[in-house]
Design an enzyme around this catalytic site. Structure first.
Site, PDB file in Angstrom:
ATOM      1  N   SER A  15      36.232  36.500  55.561  1.00  0.00           N
ATOM      2  CA  SER A  15      35.061  37.391  55.580  1.00  0.00           C
ATOM      3  C   SER A  15      34.731  37.861  54.171  1.00  0.00           C
ATOM      4  O   SER A  15      35.503  37.639  53.232  1.00  0.00           O
ATOM      5  CB  SER A  15      35.335  38.607  56.478  1.00  0.00           C
ATOM      6  OG  SER A  15      36.421  39.348  55.967  1.00  0.00           O
ATOM      7  N   ARG A  37      44.843  37.182  58.745  1.00  0.00           N
ATOM      8  CA  ARG A  37      45.624  37.349  59.979  1.00  0.00           C
ATOM      9  C   ARG A  37      44.905  36.744  61.173  1.00  0.00           C
ATOM     10  O   ARG A  37      45.531  36.179  62.058  1.00  0.00           O
ATOM     11  CB  ARG A  37      45.915  38.834  60.216  1.00  0.00           C
ATOM     12  CG  ARG A  37      46.894  39.421  59.210  1.00  0.00           C
ATOM     13  CD  ARG A  37      46.891  40.924  59.284  1.00  0.00           C
ATOM     14  NE  ARG A  37      45.540  41.443  59.092  1.00  0.00           N
ATOM     15  CZ  ARG A  37      45.191  42.708  59.194  1.00  0.00           C
ATOM     16  NH1 ARG A  37      46.095  43.605  59.492  1.00  0.00           N
ATOM     17  NH2 ARG A  37      43.942  43.091  59.001  1.00  0.00           N
ATOM     18  N   ASN A  84      42.976  38.554  47.456  1.00  0.00           N
ATOM     19  CA  ASN A  84      41.738  39.260  47.805  1.00  0.00           C
ATOM     20  C   ASN A  84      41.901  40.121  49.055  1.00  0.00           C
ATOM     21  O   ASN A  84      41.155  41.081  49.247  1.00  0.00           O
ATOM     22  CB  ASN A  84      40.635  38.208  48.005  1.00  0.00           C
ATOM     23  CG  ASN A  84      39.421  38.763  48.714  1.00  0.00           C
ATOM     24  OD1 ASN A  84      38.623  39.482  48.123  1.00  0.00           O
ATOM     25  ND2 ASN A  84      39.268  38.430  50.001  1.00  0.00           N
ATOM     26  N   TYR A 149      44.284  53.978  48.861  1.00  0.00           N
ATOM     27  CA  TYR A 149      43.562  52.804  48.333  1.00  0.00           C
ATOM     28  C   TYR A 149      43.521  52.861  46.806  1.00  0.00           C
ATOM     29  O   TYR A 149      43.836  51.882  46.129  1.00  0.00           O
ATOM     30  CB  TYR A 149      42.156  52.796  48.924  1.00  0.00           C
ATOM     31  CG  TYR A 149      41.289  51.603  48.576  1.00  0.00           C
ATOM     32  CD1 TYR A 149      41.563  50.343  49.095  1.00  0.00           C
ATOM     33  CD2 TYR A 149      40.173  51.737  47.740  1.00  0.00           C
ATOM     34  CE1 TYR A 149      40.748  49.260  48.800  1.00  0.00           C
ATOM     35  CE2 TYR A 149      39.354  50.659  47.446  1.00  0.00           C
ATOM     36  CZ  TYR A 149      39.639  49.421  47.985  1.00  0.00           C
ATOM     37  OH  TYR A 149      38.832  48.341  47.697  1.00  0.00           O
ATOM     38  N   THR A 184      30.045  44.476  52.575  1.00  0.00           N
ATOM     39  CA  THR A 184      30.892  43.558  53.361  1.00  0.00           C
ATOM     40  C   THR A 184      31.373  44.310  54.603  1.00  0.00           C
ATOM     41  O   THR A 184      31.166  45.522  54.711  1.00  0.00           O
ATOM     42  CB  THR A 184      32.152  43.143  52.563  1.00  0.00           C
ATOM     43  OG1 THR A 184      32.965  44.318  52.384  1.00  0.00           O
ATOM     44  CG2 THR A 184      31.817  42.541  51.210  1.00  0.00           C
TER      45      THR A 184
HETATM   46  P1  NAP Z   1      36.628  42.377  54.288  1.00  0.00           P
HETATM   47  O1  NAP Z   1      35.456  41.539  54.626  1.00  0.00           O
HETATM   48  O2  NAP Z   1      37.108  43.396  55.246  1.00  0.00           O
HETATM   49  O3  NAP Z   1      37.806  41.392  53.880  1.00  0.00           O
HETATM   50  C1  NAP Z   1      39.152  41.760  53.864  1.00  0.00           C
HETATM   51  C2  NAP Z   1      39.948  40.542  54.300  1.00  0.00           C
HETATM   52  O4  NAP Z   1      41.331  40.798  54.127  1.00  0.00           O
HETATM   53  C3  NAP Z   1      39.701  40.180  55.756  1.00  0.00           C
HETATM   54  O5  NAP Z   1      39.329  38.820  55.810  1.00  0.00           O
HETATM   55  C4  NAP Z   1      41.051  40.427  56.427  1.00  0.00           C
HETATM   56  O6  NAP Z   1      41.281  39.461  57.442  1.00  0.00           O
HETATM   57  C5  NAP Z   1      42.012  40.247  55.245  1.00  0.00           C
HETATM   58  N1  NAP Z   1      43.265  40.971  55.440  1.00  0.00           N
HETATM   59  C6  NAP Z   1      43.430  42.297  55.654  1.00  0.00           C
HETATM   60  N2  NAP Z   1      44.731  42.582  55.805  1.00  0.00           N
HETATM   61  C7  NAP Z   1      45.404  41.399  55.682  1.00  0.00           C
HETATM   62  C8  NAP Z   1      46.766  41.036  55.744  1.00  0.00           C
HETATM   63  N3  NAP Z   1      47.728  41.947  55.961  1.00  0.00           N
HETATM   64  N4  NAP Z   1      47.091  39.735  55.552  1.00  0.00           N
HETATM   65  C9  NAP Z   1      46.143  38.816  55.317  1.00  0.00           C
HETATM   66  N5  NAP Z   1      44.844  39.097  55.253  1.00  0.00           N
HETATM   67  C10 NAP Z   1      44.478  40.386  55.440  1.00  0.00           C
HETATM   68  O7  NAP Z   1      36.364  43.193  52.936  1.00  0.00           O
HETATM   69  P2  NAP Z   1      35.922  42.738  51.465  1.00  0.00           P
HETATM   70  O8  NAP Z   1      35.035  43.804  50.992  1.00  0.00           O
HETATM   71  O9  NAP Z   1      35.491  41.322  51.400  1.00  0.00           O
HETATM   72  O10 NAP Z   1      37.317  42.934  50.700  1.00  0.00           O
HETATM   73  C11 NAP Z   1      37.907  41.940  49.878  1.00  0.00           C
HETATM   74  C12 NAP Z   1      38.597  42.625  48.708  1.00  0.00           C
HETATM   75  O11 NAP Z   1      37.611  43.241  47.880  1.00  0.00           O
HETATM   76  C13 NAP Z   1      39.576  43.733  49.110  1.00  0.00           C
HETATM   77  O12 NAP Z   1      40.752  43.638  48.345  1.00  0.00           O
HETATM   78  C14 NAP Z   1      38.822  44.991  48.771  1.00  0.00           C
HETATM   79  O13 NAP Z   1      39.681  46.065  48.473  1.00  0.00           O
HETATM   80  C15 NAP Z   1      38.045  44.536  47.551  1.00  0.00           C
HETATM   81  N6  NAP Z   1      36.883  45.365  47.250  1.00  0.00           N
HETATM   82  C16 NAP Z   1      35.931  45.600  48.198  1.00  0.00           C
HETATM   83  C17 NAP Z   1      34.859  46.419  47.890  1.00  0.00           C
HETATM   84  C18 NAP Z   1      33.784  46.749  48.890  1.00  0.00           C
HETATM   85  O14 NAP Z   1      33.034  47.704  48.677  1.00  0.00           O
HETATM   86  N7  NAP Z   1      33.624  45.967  49.956  1.00  0.00           N
HETATM   87  C19 NAP Z   1      34.760  46.984  46.605  1.00  0.00           C
HETATM   88  C20 NAP Z   1      35.741  46.705  45.665  1.00  0.00           C
HETATM   89  C21 NAP Z   1      36.807  45.894  45.999  1.00  0.00           C
HETATM   90  P3  NAP Z   1      42.216  39.789  58.723  1.00  0.00           P
HETATM   91  O15 NAP Z   1      41.855  41.162  59.177  1.00  0.00           O
HETATM   92  O16 NAP Z   1      41.886  38.700  59.698  1.00  0.00           O
HETATM   93  O17 NAP Z   1      43.616  39.685  58.226  1.00  0.00           O
END
Ligand code: NAP
Length: 251
Positions: A15, A37, A84, A149, A184
């Protein structure tokens, strides 16, 4: 170096940012493995990109090692490891339980440690590798109501800086990308929490989140993916130990 033919592993590839990185790296001809997961979202991204989808929990070293073993059998040694996977539950500090704090460190910080430690030796043996983390501006400054976080993302930057020093002669670079808010599924949860707790509309909640970004917008997943790709280019060979802020000047 082009990433064409290189094996890139992306955690959280089902995602958001991870799925977009899978698209971008696959379009450049990389051999992409995506981990998470839940298998169903990984399979959807795999059907679209040709990536190898494998279920694994980055907080469990045995689960991660098993998936990486399968990935190497299909795609060869890992050349680029992008940590990620992450989660950002929100709560006032007084309500953060010890379990919730540990869970945040487990996915956001220890997950990075596990992936990078599992992959760096094969990179050193090849004389080239890229360790990349998707950290956050929350690794560079504080935000209210997300103390676990912020603590975990600050930890990722410390790990990045330490490894850039330690691995400098191996051909591996180590960097953290630090985006501001991105639209996201992870952000949708924060918006739901704000609307539920404050009575603000969804538009107001969204505007509150990007108010700190001087460009007054969310960062795009493609901007994060493009930065990761650039870190793998020849032009970025001496970029190591950085926390690259993608936040329109917020920090
Ligand atoms: P997201 O769509 O919720 O993606 C997070 C992904 O991490 C999901 O695919 C989830 O899949 C996976 N995940 C969570 N726990 C896990 C585990 N224990 N083992 C393996 N996979 C796991 O959110 P996103 O925004 O793309 O986030 C990606 C990264 O960007 C994160 O590190 C986040 O902190 C960072 N980020 C996001 C933002 C924002 O505003 N969105 C801003 C700065 C940084 P499953 O649940 O299926 O495991």
């Amino acid at each position: 170096m082009s990433v064409s033919g290189s094996h890139v592993v992306i955690t959280g590839g089902g995602s958001g940012v991870g799925a977009e990185m899978a698209r971008v790296f696959a379009a450049e001809g990389a051999k992409v493995t995506i981990l998470g997961r839940s298998y169903a979202p990984l399979k959807e991204v795999a059907d679209e990109t040709g990536a190898l989808p494998l279920a694994a929990d980055v907080t469990q070293r045995a689960s991660l090692d098993a998936a990486l073993g399968q990935a190497r059998e299909v795609n060869g040694p890992v050349a680029i490891a992008i940590a990620n996977a992450g989660a950002a539950p929100s709560a006032p500090f007084r309500k953060v339980t010890a379990e919730a704090f540990s869970a945040s460190l487990a996915v956001n910080l220890e997950g990075v440690f596990h992936l990078w430690q599992a992959c760096h030796e094969e990179m050193a043996a090849a004389g080239w590798g890229r360790l990349i983390a998707i950290a956050s501006t929350a690794g560079l400054k504080g935000y209210p109501y997300v103390s676990p976080y912020c603590a975990s993302k600050h930890g990722v930057i410390g790990l990045t800086r330490a490894l850039a020093q330690e691995l400098g002669r191996t051909g591996i670079t180590v960097n953290a990308i630090c985006p501001g808010f991105i639209d996201t599924p992870l952000l949708s949860k924060s918006i739901e929490a704000i609307t539920a707790k404050t009575g603000k509309s969804e538009d107001e909640a969204r505007a509150q989140l990007y108010a700190g970004n001087p460009q007054k917008r969310f960062v795009e997943t493609g901007e994060v993916a493009g930065t990761a790709l650039w870190l793998c280019s020849k032009a970025a060979a001496s970029v190591s130990g950085h926390a690259l802020s993608l936040s329109g000047g917020e920090i």
